[in-house]
Design a protein around this motif. Structure first.
Motif, PDB file in Angstrom:
ATOM      1  N   ILE A 270      24.993 -23.889  69.637  1.00 11.62           N
ATOM      2  CA  ILE A 270      25.020 -25.267  70.139  1.00 11.62           C
ATOM      3  C   ILE A 270      24.671 -26.251  69.026  1.00 11.62           C
ATOM      4  N   ALA A 271      23.636 -25.931  68.254  1.00 16.69           N
ATOM      5  CA  ALA A 271      23.239 -26.813  67.156  1.00 16.69           C
ATOM      6  C   ALA A 271      24.358 -26.953  66.131  1.00 16.69           C
ATOM      7  N   ARG A 272      25.022 -25.840  65.828  1.00 16.41           N
ATOM      8  CA  ARG A 272      26.118 -25.878  64.862  1.00 16.41           C
ATOM      9  C   ARG A 272      27.308 -26.677  65.388  1.00 16.41           C
ATOM     10  N   LEU A 273      27.619 -26.504  66.653  1.00 19.58           N
ATOM     11  CA  LEU A 273      28.763 -27.226  67.210  1.00 19.58           C
ATOM     12  C   LEU A 273      28.476 -28.715  67.354  1.00 19.58           C
ATOM     13  N   ASP A 274      27.247 -29.081  67.700  1.00 17.60           N
ATOM     14  CA  ASP A 274      26.900 -30.502  67.756  1.00 17.60           C
ATOM     15  C   ASP A 274      27.020 -31.137  66.370  1.00 17.60           C
ATOM     16  N   ALA A 275      26.581 -30.410  65.355  1.00 19.51           N
ATOM     17  CA  ALA A 275      26.701 -30.915  63.984  1.00 19.51           C
ATOM     18  C   ALA A 275      28.165 -31.012  63.574  1.00 19.51           C
ATOM     19  N   GLU A 303      37.620 -21.653  67.411  1.00 19.75           N
ATOM     20  CA  GLU A 303      37.443 -20.884  68.649  1.00 19.75           C
ATOM     21  C   GLU A 303      36.199 -21.326  69.404  1.00 19.75           C
ATOM     22  N   ALA A 304      35.068 -21.450  68.692  1.00 19.28           N
ATOM     23  CA  ALA A 304      33.815 -21.842  69.343  1.00 19.28           C
ATOM     24  C   ALA A 304      33.868 -23.297  69.822  1.00 19.28           C
ATOM     25  N   PHE A 305      34.462 -24.168  69.025  1.00 17.70           N
ATOM     26  CA  PHE A 305      34.542 -25.589  69.358  1.00 17.70           C
ATOM     27  C   PHE A 305      35.368 -25.807  70.620  1.00 17.70           C
ATOM     28  N   GLU A 306      36.513 -25.159  70.686  1.00 14.46           N
ATOM     29  CA  GLU A 306      37.381 -25.332  71.850  1.00 14.46           C
ATOM     30  C   GLU A 306      36.767 -24.710  73.090  1.00 14.46           C
ATOM     31  N   ARG A 307      36.044 -23.635  72.919  1.00 17.05           N
ATOM     32  CA  ARG A 307      35.393 -22.995  74.060  1.00 17.05           C
ATOM     33  C   ARG A 307      34.339 -23.913  74.672  1.00 17.05           C
ATOM     34  N   PRO A 313      39.260 -28.635  67.416  1.00 16.35           N
ATOM     35  CA  PRO A 313      38.546 -29.524  66.489  1.00 16.35           C
ATOM     36  C   PRO A 313      39.459 -30.454  65.711  1.00 16.35           C
ATOM     37  N   ARG A 314      40.648 -29.999  65.366  1.00 18.75           N
ATOM     38  CA  ARG A 314      41.570 -30.867  64.619  1.00 18.75           C
ATOM     39  C   ARG A 314      41.989 -32.068  65.469  1.00 18.75           C
TER      40      ARG A 314
END
Length: 323
Positions: A270-275, A303-307, A313-314
């Motif tokens: 979660i922290a990585r995706l928020d960043a 993959e993680a971002f879209e999930r 992300p693009r």
């Protein structure tokens, strides 16, 4: 001039009004420095006018809402409050009589924090997507099932409806209004003048996992979480984090879940995706973002971002990148 009418009632949250009002005043100041006239005029209104006391005890002089002309309410924003003041506002016949008309005539209307409860009670939010204080999302959705509550957003723009989440997010929403009404450079000047840490976009979560963890002042992992935020590209697996915390892996996992409400792996993702979301909004490449937040290669980030966010992300970068 563009008139912004704040609708208040006894027990309203003062910062819901003073925060955005200061932003609009800051925009006027920035324009005057450029040799241009002021753009915004703030108007305060209540059911019957007069002096209205906020929850903090500070009172504001207001005009009767029925006396407002459409030209004096091009933007109409209802301030939020705690439960009892909200219930009293919802039951006020003067608001019921005047607010729907004002909202219908306004160029835009909306609320700050829990002020959306008043609009929803009047049927003005049916079929719309809104934001409200994180602690009120579930009761809001339960009370008004025809309204789509976004628990993640700092503020939501749905046509001419603008709603913000908890308290200080009214400042973020006001900055977004300035960006749309005037330009991003003025909004940036206002944010700098108000010494804001960042101009937060509406899609940013109003209650991040890091903040959740740090809310507990006695959290044993406050220092570790701060280090994690600054080292997202480092190995953040349980063995590495447990070693840094000076605990066995099993003990670390158990205590971390108790302190944060998330498993270490979930918290890190979660922290990585928020960043990543914030970096993408600055227009950075997927490759550089993936490397910076520790989700390399870019396919792993995608993959993680879209999930989590339901969008590639693009595409997210193309939609939100600051130009």
């Amino acid at each position: 001039m563009h008139h912004v009418a704040f609708i208040v009632y006894p027990g309203f949250e003062l910062l819901d009004v003073s925060g955005p009002a200061s932003v609009f005043n800051g925009a006027n100041r920035a324009r005057r420095q450029r040799g241009k006239p002021a753009f915004y005029k703030v108007v305060l209104a209540s059911a019957h006018g007069g002096v209205i006391e906020s929850s903090s005890g500070i009172a504001l002089e207001t005009r009767p809402i029925a006396d407002l002309r459409a030209v004096e309410a091009q933007t109409v924003l209802v301030a939020g409050a705690e439960r009892e003041p909200l219930l009293q506002a919802v039951a006020d016949a003067a608001l019921w009589a005047a607010l729907p008309h004002l909202a219908g005539k306004a160029e835009r209307f909306g609320s700050v924090c829990t002020g959306g409860f008043v609009l929803a009670a009047l049927g003005l939010l049916d079929g719309r997507r809104v934001a409200t204080h994180w602690d009120s999302c579930k009761p809001f959705a339960k009370t008004f099932p025809n309204v789509a509550v976004d628990p993640e957003a700092l503020y939501v723009v749905d046509g001419k409806l603008w709603t913000s989440a908890g308290v200080t997010t009214g400042i973020d929403m006001a900055l977004a209004m300035i960006t749309r009404d005037l330009d991003a450079s003025i909004a940036g000047e206002v944010a700098k003048r108000l010494v804001l840490y960042a101009r937060r976009p509406g899609y940013q979560s109003q209650f991040s996992p890091v903040l959740k963890a740090q809310v507990k002042g006695d959290s044993p992992f406050a220092e570790l979480i701060g280090w994690m935020q600054s080292n997202l590209d480092a190995p953040l697996d349980v063995p590495s984090l447990a070693a840094r915390a000076g605990l066995s892996e099993r003990s670390f996992h158990r205590k971390f879940v108790a302190a944060t409400g998330e498993t270490p792996a979930r918290f890190v993702e979660i922290a990585r995706l928020d960043a990543a979301r914030m970096l993408l909004s600055r227009g950075l490449s997927l490759k550089s973002v993936a490397a910076e937040v520790g989700l390399f290669p870019p396919a792993r980030l995608a993959e993680a971002f879209e999930r989590r966010f339901g969008v590639a992300p693009r595409l997210f970068r193309d939609m939100h990148a600051e130009l």
